[in-house]
Design a protein around this motif. Structure first.
Motif, PDB file in Angstrom:
ATOM      1  N   ALA A 259      28.750  30.715  26.657  1.00 43.73           N
ATOM      2  CA  ALA A 259      30.075  30.258  26.306  1.00 43.73           C
ATOM      3  C   ALA A 259      31.110  31.582  26.043  1.00 43.73           C
ATOM      4  CB  ALA A 259      29.853  29.292  25.039  1.00 43.73           C
ATOM      5  N   ARG A 260      30.595  32.591  25.252  1.00 44.48           N
ATOM      6  CA  ARG A 260      31.426  33.765  25.110  1.00 44.48           C
ATOM      7  C   ARG A 260      31.648  34.595  26.518  1.00 44.48           C
ATOM      8  NH1 ARG A 260      27.570  36.337  22.751  1.00 44.48           N
ATOM      9  NH2 ARG A 260      27.024  37.657  24.245  1.00 44.48           N
ATOM     10  N   ASP A 261      30.669  34.661  27.445  1.00 48.50           N
ATOM     11  CA  ASP A 261      31.017  35.456  28.493  1.00 48.50           C
ATOM     12  C   ASP A 261      31.543  34.864  29.758  1.00 48.50           C
ATOM     13  OD1 ASP A 261      30.048  37.623  26.798  1.00 48.50           O
ATOM     14  OD2 ASP A 261      28.028  37.622  27.890  1.00 48.50           O
ATOM     15  N   LEU A 262      31.173  33.433  29.898  1.00 42.76           N
ATOM     16  CA  LEU A 262      31.799  32.802  30.973  1.00 42.76           C
ATOM     17  C   LEU A 262      32.114  31.411  30.894  1.00 42.76           C
ATOM     18  CD1 LEU A 262      28.426  33.225  33.273  1.00 42.76           C
ATOM     19  CD2 LEU A 262      30.250  34.435  33.079  1.00 42.76           C
ATOM     20  N   ASN A 263      32.391  31.261  29.530  1.00 39.69           N
ATOM     21  CA  ASN A 263      32.962  29.949  28.905  1.00 39.69           C
ATOM     22  C   ASN A 263      32.364  28.724  29.723  1.00 39.69           C
ATOM     23  OD1 ASN A 263      34.866  28.728  27.477  1.00 39.69           O
ATOM     24  ND2 ASN A 263      36.457  28.458  28.876  1.00 39.69           N
ATOM     25  N   VAL A 264      30.969  28.636  30.041  1.00 36.24           N
ATOM     26  CA  VAL A 264      30.492  27.392  30.622  1.00 36.24           C
ATOM     27  C   VAL A 264      29.482  26.962  29.721  1.00 36.24           C
ATOM     28  CG1 VAL A 264      31.022  28.235  32.932  1.00 36.24           C
ATOM     29  CG2 VAL A 264      28.868  28.840  31.852  1.00 36.24           C
ATOM     30  N   GLU A 265      28.895  25.779  30.124  1.00 38.14           N
ATOM     31  CA  GLU A 265      27.712  25.020  29.414  1.00 38.14           C
ATOM     32  C   GLU A 265      26.252  25.587  30.325  1.00 38.14           C
ATOM     33  OE1 GLU A 265      27.478  24.049  26.384  1.00 38.14           O
ATOM     34  OE2 GLU A 265      29.474  23.808  25.982  1.00 38.14           O
ATOM     35  N   PRO A 266      25.158  25.372  29.512  1.00 40.89           N
ATOM     36  CA  PRO A 266      23.985  25.556  30.514  1.00 40.89           C
ATOM     37  C   PRO A 266      24.055  24.538  31.370  1.00 40.89           C
ATOM     38  CG  PRO A 266      23.461  25.924  28.030  1.00 40.89           C
ATOM     39  CD  PRO A 266      24.930  25.499  28.067  1.00 40.89           C
ATOM     40  N   GLU A 267      23.003  24.340  32.579  1.00 39.41           N
ATOM     41  CA  GLU A 267      22.843  23.395  33.359  1.00 39.41           C
ATOM     42  C   GLU A 267      22.142  22.375  32.790  1.00 39.41           C
ATOM     43  OE1 GLU A 267      20.613  25.129  36.626  1.00 39.41           O
ATOM     44  OE2 GLU A 267      22.364  26.644  36.982  1.00 39.41           O
ATOM     45  N   HIS A 268      22.343  20.948  33.383  1.00 40.99           N
ATOM     46  CA  HIS A 268      21.759  19.665  32.890  1.00 40.99           C
ATOM     47  C   HIS A 268      20.356  20.136  32.873  1.00 40.99           C
ATOM     48  CE1 HIS A 268      21.023  15.681  32.307  1.00 40.99           C
ATOM     49  NE2 HIS A 268      20.160  15.614  33.345  1.00 40.99           N
ATOM     50  N   LEU A 269      19.611  20.722  33.678  1.00 40.42           N
ATOM     51  CA  LEU A 269      18.051  20.704  33.523  1.00 40.42           C
ATOM     52  C   LEU A 269      17.936  21.538  32.440  1.00 40.42           C
ATOM     53  CD1 LEU A 269      17.160  21.393  37.333  1.00 40.42           C
ATOM     54  CD2 LEU A 269      16.897  19.380  36.008  1.00 40.42           C
ATOM     55  N   THR A 270      18.426  22.605  31.989  1.00 41.78           N
ATOM     56  CA  THR A 270      18.177  23.316  30.812  1.00 41.78           C
ATOM     57  C   THR A 270      18.475  22.585  29.598  1.00 41.78           C
ATOM     58  OG1 THR A 270      19.407  25.378  32.072  1.00 41.78           O
ATOM     59  CG2 THR A 270      18.604  25.767  29.942  1.00 41.78           C
TER      60      THR A 270
END
Length: 688
Positions: free
Chosen positions: A245-256
């Motif tokens: 979230a801090r470095d890429l502004n994305v969420e973990p993948e669904h599998l994770t």
């Protein structure tokens, strides 16, 4: 184990990590100049061909005239011959036109060559792809993986040779890929053999080598859960999620996310295989070995008591963990309700054993009347692997603590002799029957391990009480005036924010307490939070501890009682927004109903931060609020995001946020005008 060098060469060249040369087990004592290292590394990696002198000169000295560059090349080659000594004629072939490095395992050992060597064909390995390699091939792969001690030519950069830097970056990426491939194969092979200790070590190395490889993070979490360390797996997920979230502004993948939920619901049970017993991991890196004190705790109903009140027992164990979190650097949960608390990890502490004993005395006094409380304390060297979130990957020290805990038939605390020697007569100890040597290799040399029962404190003043006494504030009049001025402005509805920064012992905490001496307690509300090194990966830990104290959570509270206390607190202090705040705060405090809706992690985080600010504003609308946060250099990521919002506020609120931290606390959002750097007081200002 297959020897990697036979016969043993006199010269060893290390290019992975910090470049160094070793001859006859003694390091080269002369200076290794950057251009000498660069030429050596280039010739070693590109040893499959000869290199024209013009090319080497232009590669390393592109800004010099051709003749000057060739002169530098000649001098550098001469220096290399001095380094190689008697092996120089065999290793370095130089003519008037070209230069070539001739690698021979008989004359030198090179870590890069070991890492990249091709495995010979083995007729003993299973033919099926899913089967692990034979022990001989496994040893070869491990030798290759162990050769990677760090980035290729770590710290080296030639600003005046851009073409070499391009080549260097490509080689670093390539060699890191080799290391990752070896670690991945070892992880899979050891898991297939049921040896989860080494498998987990190489899972950690995979994450270290490729931190953005999400599949590697999933394998790491899964293996932790298979080893029974569900809490650590959940913590690592939180850290990885916040980093994304801090470095890429994305969420973990669904599998994770799905794997996290599976681990959180304890649906992934620890594996038990014939070879899954705790075993030694023969790592050679001293940086991952450290001393720590581990306390293994277990709470159960006393013999003969009714066994139906499982909720009450679970709550008691939860409260035990809450007490441990205040003192321990790390907590993990074991099978059967055992809790492992790590003192002196990840932050080293010379008082780790004393802290463990003091905490055990406190817990025993709390629980021994109604429950059977048992604990074992042991100090030893742990192999922490390559990830600070995972202590004692081998498990030897943890196993001793567990055996000490298990041997107590009734309530009590058992201490190993290694831990006893660090208690310095501060506690009363009674000798127990020595701990018999078990099947594991955990006994001390000479036979069974001495053990002792912890009977209590040997003195009335507990360690650390002196630190709580308030000393006289000396020499900080100007700093205190600034704090008073900020408090006056905050009371008028203008939010203020200040970080008091300084080395340990400069008086940061005393200065904050001096402000408390001058504020009117009837006209304001003081919220005091403290950060701990062991909780820097626990989201919102200081906020949660503040809420639990404010709402009066106590030992023995059921989840239903905690929800009632939350409702009473919100109705009393936050009545206008109680309905909106209740589900969010319950989720933050982990007391939400099982069927409560679960938002995506990032949305849940943002919603929680918004609600915390709303609650703060609603209180500040009635009384000025002094918010003190101590030791922010140990602040977790989510609490740091909350601080960033506090410093960036534009709306009116009667709040002064006072933060204390060490000099390394330098988040990117911190403004220079919001910092008060404390220097040690001059001697003339401290004279009495």
């Amino acid at each position: 184990m297959i020897p990697t060098r036979s016969p043993q060469p006199r010269l060893s060249i290390y290019l992975l990590g910090e470049a160094r040369l070793v001859r006859d087990d003694l390091p080269w004592r002369g200076k290794l100049y950057d251009k000498v290292i660069a030429l050596l590394a280039y010739l070693v990696v590109e040893s499959n061909r000869s290199h024209p002198r013009e090319h080497l000169a232009a590669l390393l000295w592109p800004a010099l005239p051709a003749e000057a560059a060739r002169t530098n090349l000649r001098q550098t080659l001469y220096y290399l011959r001095q380094l190689f000594g008697a092996e120089s004629d065999e290793l370095l072939h130089a003519s008037r036109e070209a230069v070539r490095f001739s690698y021979s395992p008989r004359h030198c050992w090179i870590d890069v060559k070991t890492l990249t060597e091709q495995a010979p064909t083995c007729h003993d390995c299973p033919t099926t792809p899913a089967s692990p390699p034979c022990e001989r091939c496994l040893a070869r792969i491990k030798a290759r993986a162990d050769a990677y001690h760090g980035e290729f030519l770590a710290g080296l950069s030639l600003s005046d040779a851009p073409d070499f830097d391009v080549w260097l970056d490509a080689q670093r990426h390539n060699l890191r890929g080799h290391a990752f491939s070896c670690a991945e194969r070892l992880r899979n092979a050891y898991e297939a053999k049921g040896r989860l200790g080494p498998a987990l070590a190489y899972a950690q190395r995979c994450v270290q080598l490729e931190p953005w490889n999400e599949a590697g993070h999933r394998e790491h979490m899964r293996l932790l859960a298979c080893k029974g360390q569900h809490g650590t797996a959940e913590t690592l997920y939180d850290v990885y999620r916040d980093t994304l979230a801090r470095d890429l502004n994305v969420e973990p993948e669904h599998l994770t996310r799905a794997l996290f939920e599976t681990i959180h619901r304890r649906e992934l049970e620890p594996e038990s295989t014939p070879e899954a017993s705790i075993e030694a991991f023969d790592g050679d890196d001293p940086a991952v070995r450290r001393q720590a004190t581990i306390m293994c705790c277990h709470i159960d109903l006393p013999p003969g008591a009714a066994q139906h009140n499982t909720e009450q027992l679970a709550k008691a164990r939860s409260l035990c963990a809450a007490v441990l979190r205040r003192h321990a650097g790390h907590l993990t949960l074991g099978q059967g309700g055992y809790i492992y608390a790590y003192m002196g990890y990840p932050q080293a502490s010379e008082h780790a054993a004393e802290l463990a004993a003091q905490t055990a005395v406190e817990l025993h006094d709390r629980f021994s009347d109604r429950y059977r409380f048992r604990a074992g304390i042991h100090t030893g060297i742990i192999l922490a692997g390559f990830d600070p979130s995972l202590p004692d990957i081998v498990g030897d020290v943890s196993t001793v603590a567990w055996r000490l805990c298990s041997r107590m038939q009734k309530s009590g605390v058992a201490v190993s002799d290694a831990a006893r020697r660090l208690l310095h007569d501060r506690f009363r100890l009674d000798a127990l029957r020595p701990l018999a040597a078990g099947a594991e290799h955990i006994q001390e040399p000479g036979g069974p391990m001495p053990a002792f029962r912890l009977a209590g404190m040997a003195q009335t003043v507990r360690p650390g009480d002196v630190l709580a006494r308030r000393a006289t504030l000396v020499g900080r009049k100007a700093e205190l005036r600034r704090l008073n001025d900020l408090w006056t402005r905050a009371c008028t509805g203008s939010p203020q924010f200040l970080v008091v920064r300084g080395e340990a012992g400069t008086g940061k905490t005393r200065l904050a307490r001096a402000l408390l001496d001058v504020v009117d307690p009837a006209a304001c509300v003081v919220h005091h939070m403290r950060c701990y090194p062991e909780h820097r990966h626990t989201p919102l830990y200081p906020v949660i501890a503040l809420f639990e104290t404010a709402m009066g959570f106590s030992m023995g509270d059921t989840v239903h009682q905690q929800r009632q206390k939350l409702d009473h607190y919100l109705a009393l202090h936050r009545g206008a927004i109680a309905d909106q705040a209740r589900p969010i705060i319950m989720d933050m405090l982990s007391i939400a109903p099982y069927d409560a809706p679960v938002l995506p992690p990032r949305q849940r985080k943002l919603q929680t931060l918004d609600m915390l600010l709303t609650l703060l504003d609603s209180r500040a609308a009635r009384q000025a609020v002094l918010l003190i946060i101590e030791d922010a250099h140990w602040l977790d990521v989510t609490s740091g995001d909350l601080l960033e919002r506090l410093i960036g506020r534009q709306d009116g609120a009667a709040v002064l946020t006072l933060v204390t931290a060490r000099p390394e606390f330098r988040p990117p959002w911190l403004r220079a005008d919001s910092v008060l750097d404390l220097a040690p007081c001059p001697a003339r200002r401290t004279q009495r």
